[in-house]
Structures are given as C-alpha cells and as structure tokens.
Design a protein around this motif. Structure first.
Motif, PDB file in Angstrom:
ATOM      1  N   LEU A  14       0.845  -1.204   0.000  1.00 61.95           N
ATOM      2  CA  LEU A  14       0.000   0.000   0.000  1.00 61.95           C
ATOM      3  C   LEU A  14       0.876   1.248   0.000  1.00 61.95           C
ATOM      4  O   LEU A  14       0.586   2.228  -0.682  1.00 61.95           O
ATOM      5  CB  LEU A  14      -0.928   0.008   1.215  1.00 61.95           C
ATOM      6  CG  LEU A  14      -2.108  -0.971   1.169  1.00 61.95           C
ATOM      7  CD1 LEU A  14      -2.831  -1.002   2.504  1.00 61.95           C
ATOM      8  CD2 LEU A  14      -3.084  -0.590   0.059  1.00 61.95           C
ATOM      9  N   TYR A  52       3.934   5.419  -5.898  1.00 62.59           N
ATOM     10  CA  TYR A  52       3.656   5.421  -7.330  1.00 62.59           C
ATOM     11  C   TYR A  52       2.606   6.473  -7.673  1.00 62.59           C
ATOM     12  O   TYR A  52       2.725   7.200  -8.651  1.00 62.59           O
ATOM     13  CB  TYR A  52       3.136   4.050  -7.769  1.00 62.59           C
ATOM     14  CG  TYR A  52       4.188   3.123  -8.325  1.00 62.59           C
ATOM     15  CD1 TYR A  52       5.013   3.519  -9.364  1.00 62.59           C
ATOM     16  CD2 TYR A  52       4.334   1.840  -7.847  1.00 62.59           C
ATOM     17  CE1 TYR A  52       5.966   2.662  -9.903  1.00 62.59           C
ATOM     18  CE2 TYR A  52       5.283   0.969  -8.372  1.00 62.59           C
ATOM     19  CZ  TYR A  52       6.088   1.395  -9.400  1.00 62.59           C
ATOM     20  OH  TYR A  52       7.025   0.548  -9.931  1.00 62.59           O
ATOM     21  N   ILE A  68       3.987   1.499  -1.117  1.00 64.76           N
ATOM     22  CA  ILE A  68       4.653   1.626  -2.422  1.00 64.76           C
ATOM     23  C   ILE A  68       3.662   2.152  -3.463  1.00 64.76           C
ATOM     24  O   ILE A  68       3.993   3.013  -4.279  1.00 64.76           O
ATOM     25  CB  ILE A  68       5.276   0.281  -2.848  1.00 64.76           C
ATOM     26  CG1 ILE A  68       6.476  -0.012  -1.928  1.00 64.76           C
ATOM     27  CG2 ILE A  68       5.705   0.301  -4.303  1.00 64.76           C
ATOM     28  CD1 ILE A  68       7.162  -1.329  -2.199  1.00 64.76           C
ATOM     29  N   MET A  69       2.414   1.681  -3.406  1.00 69.63           N
ATOM     30  CA  MET A  69       1.394   2.197  -4.319  1.00 69.63           C
ATOM     31  C   MET A  69       1.170   3.691  -4.084  1.00 69.63           C
ATOM     32  O   MET A  69       0.955   4.449  -5.024  1.00 69.63           O
ATOM     33  CB  MET A  69       0.094   1.419  -4.176  1.00 69.63           C
ATOM     34  CG  MET A  69       0.191   0.031  -4.784  1.00 69.63           C
ATOM     35  SD  MET A  69      -1.411  -0.799  -4.886  1.00 69.63           S
ATOM     36  CE  MET A  69      -1.452  -1.632  -3.325  1.00 69.63           C
ATOM     37  N   GLY A  70       1.255   4.105  -2.814  1.00 67.49           N
ATOM     38  CA  GLY A  70       1.144   5.537  -2.502  1.00 67.49           C
ATOM     39  C   GLY A  70       2.272   6.318  -3.172  1.00 67.49           C
ATOM     40  O   GLY A  70       2.044   7.393  -3.738  1.00 67.49           O
TER      41      GLY A  70
END
Lengths: 225, 225
Positions: B127, B133, B129-131
């Motif tokens: 989550l 990105y 890392i997605m933030g």
C-alpha cells in the motif's frame, strides 16, 4: 447508458486494475457502486476522511484548493477514464483537496475498506497493481522525454542555423566542437543529442558527412523553430 | 564513495521506498547488494529471467532492443537515482530489453525473491509503495500538463497577435467568440484556457477588460512564440 453500465468491464478497463484476474475484479466490483452527481455538486471536500476513491466514467471533475486568502487553485481537471483520489487511500487518511463536478458525472465509487482488505488477503493483487503503475509511469516518462526532445530539437536547429555558412545554394554547418561538448552546450547528454540528430537526418532535414551538416532546405528547416 | 555508501540511506531516498518504515527498509537492505559494472558491460539482456531489479547510484544505463533487422532501438537512458527494470519483477518473468553500462556504474541490486516475500508477508508495504507510485504519477501528469499548457500558451499568443488591431501605441484583441468557443478553437477545454489566460495576465503580458485584451508590449509578447 444503463444498458452498457457494467461495473466489471469498467474496472477491467481502468489502468490500475487492467492486470487483475476476473476473481479479483469481481471482488472489487461486488463492493463498488455507481454514483451520479450533478454539475456543481461536491464529490469530496478538502480534509474530509477519505473512505473511497473513484473511477470517472462520464463528465469532468475539478480538483482544487482554496488558499488562506480565499483564492482558488486548480490542481487538476479529471476527464473520463481517470482514477480520482486513489492516493488518499494508499497513504493518507483525508482528501487533500476539493473535488467538484464541472458537468453531470457518473462515477464508480470504490470503498477504501473493500480495496485494502483485498490487498491484505491477496498481496499478489498488489504486485499486479504495482506492475500497472510501473508501466504507466514508464509511458509518462517517455511522453516527457518526447516533449524534452522536441525542445532540444529546437535548440539544435537554432544552433545549426546560427553557425551555418552559405556555399552556393547550400547551407553548411561545420561542427567545430565535439558532440559531447555540443550536448553540454545544449543542456543534454550525448546519447539524447544523437537521437535528436538522427531524427533530423531521418526526417530529411539534414545530411551529415564527417562532422559537416548540410541543411537540405533552409526554409523548411526554419519551420521547426 | 566507499565511506558514504549506505544501503539503507540509498533505499530510503529512492522514490519507491521513500514511504517505508525503517524496519521494511532494513529488510530490503539486508537482501540487497552493491554491484559495480564497467562501461560496455551488460547489466541484463533481453529475454533473460528477471531475478532482480536495480537502483542506479552512479553512471548511465542504456536500455535498448535489437530489431529483427539488427538495428538498435534505444528505449531509455537511465541516470543516477533511477529505478531500473522493477516492472519485470511485478508482472513479467523476463527482462523485456537489454541494459548496458554507458559509463562505469554503481548500482544496488534488489533480488526479486526478497522483495516479493516482503510484500507477501507485509501487504501494507505494498500500500505504501502504491502511494509512492500514485504521487509520482501525479507529478508526471502535472509535468505533462505544463508542457501542454506551454503549447497552448503559444497557440493562444498566436491567436491574439493574429486577431489584434492597433489603436495608437497599443495593440488590442477583441474576443468576438466566447471563451468556450475559443477553447475549442485552440483544442482545449475552457478551464485550461482560463489557466493559460490567467498565466499571461499574471506574467504582465496582457491586461483584460470586458473581453478585450490589451497587449502590454508586443515585442516582448512575441518572444513567447
């Protein structure tokens, strides 16, 4: 509209979910819902607890902040196909700006809880979503490079015209610096300069022979500026 | 170099990991290793099984493919700070192109197994890392908008100059279409046109009064083209 509104299709066509298998798409679809708002209606407001993010199907959503002095700062205008406020789900608790409908809008609302619990139960879903992000990011980096290359091309064209001499009907530019020096002069790296030069040659603007560039048609060459 | 080579610091300063807590960073660092390659050395080749991705600390890495006809197509030149081939870890088994050192390079090699197992055990890392990105993507979208806005600004400047009339020392342009029509004429949406107009007014190129634009200094205004 009603006939063709298929949540699973919509999610599958959203870049973030395009990599997911149908079971994961079904799980997200089962918890998501269609939302219709009218022009002028707020989708969320700055500082509000972020309980969902959205896929915009139709319409436009303006994201903006209001400064302390009361003036509006537009951060973004979302168009159909865009994902809205997913960042607020990943690492923030609150929406960082206001979202308002500029037109009547149809959206898919994806609740934070459903999305996060899918990731916690199936971390491979996260890997697939990261894959989508990675591809998207690379596409955008390449778009930015195209823009930058266009600027470089214009600087390069200016340099060649400025340093060209006329011999009969033909304009020549003798490169009396190395390509490395020219790259640095134009604010780039040799590899990118080479790409720009190759582009100009391939498009028929220049010919090159032993570091001497001949401009094929000066008038046409100048249109690049 | 040796003195300051701190894997945890490097990872923490890499955009993908910037959101992670120190325990997760330590876990990735424990499995990662420094790699030094010399100019001309291959980092990976097209079709090779993707067992790791990289953070480039120093040097330049060229990513390229060789076509069936044997010609080289450069896809990207990576500079220091870039993450290389992480997409191959997320959703592919193989590197999709060749990576070669254009200079002597120092990299951090992050093994796929270590990274994937961290995600599988701690999905909240995903989550975060997605933030990262999501933020990065938004930054790039806004860069692309800036480029597009610059193009629009030039189209707008051209339109205003072409439709301007001289009254004494001042050049006027009367808007005899609505802003909505002008936006569509210039290939944009009214909100983006308004931002471009506001920009020109704020930068002192134009003043506006009831749909009539006065060009403050025609010569200076023309430099925008």
């Amino acid at each position: 509209m009603e006939k063709t509104f298929n949540l699973q299709n919509i999610l599958h066509n959203t870049f973030l979910f395009s990599n997911l298998d149908s079971t994961s798409i079904e799980q997200i679809a089962a918890e998501s819902l269609r939302v219709d708002i009218v022009r002028g209606e707020l989708l969320f407001s700055d500082g509000m607890e972020a309980l969902a993010f959205f896929v915009l199907i139709n319409g436009m959503i303006k994201i903006y902040k209001i400064s302390d002095e009361g003036s509006e700062q537009i951060l973004h205008i979302h168009q159909s196909g865009d994902i809205i406020a997913e960042g607020a789900i990943f690492d923030k608790q609150k929406y960082p700006a206001n979202g308002i409908a500029l037109q009547n809008c149809t959206l898919v609302k994806i609740p934070k809880d459903a999305f996060v619990s899918l990731i916690m139960k199936n971390p491979e879903v996260a890997l697939k979503i990261m894959g989508s992000y990675s591809r998207r990011l690379r596409m955008f980096v390449s778009m930015i490079e195209d823009f930058t290359l266009k600027d470089l091309e214009q600087r390069l064209v200016k340099y060649i015209i400025r340093n060209s001499k006329k011999k009969g009907a033909i304009n020549y530019c003798e490169l009396n610096v190395s390509k490395k020096e020219l790259a640095s002069l134009l604010g780039t790296i040799p590899e990118t300069l080479s790409r720009a030069l190759t582009g100009l040659k391939n498009k028929g603007y220049l010919t090159e022979s032993e570091g001497v560039f001949a401009i094929c048609d000066l008038e046409k060459f100048q249109t690049l500026l």
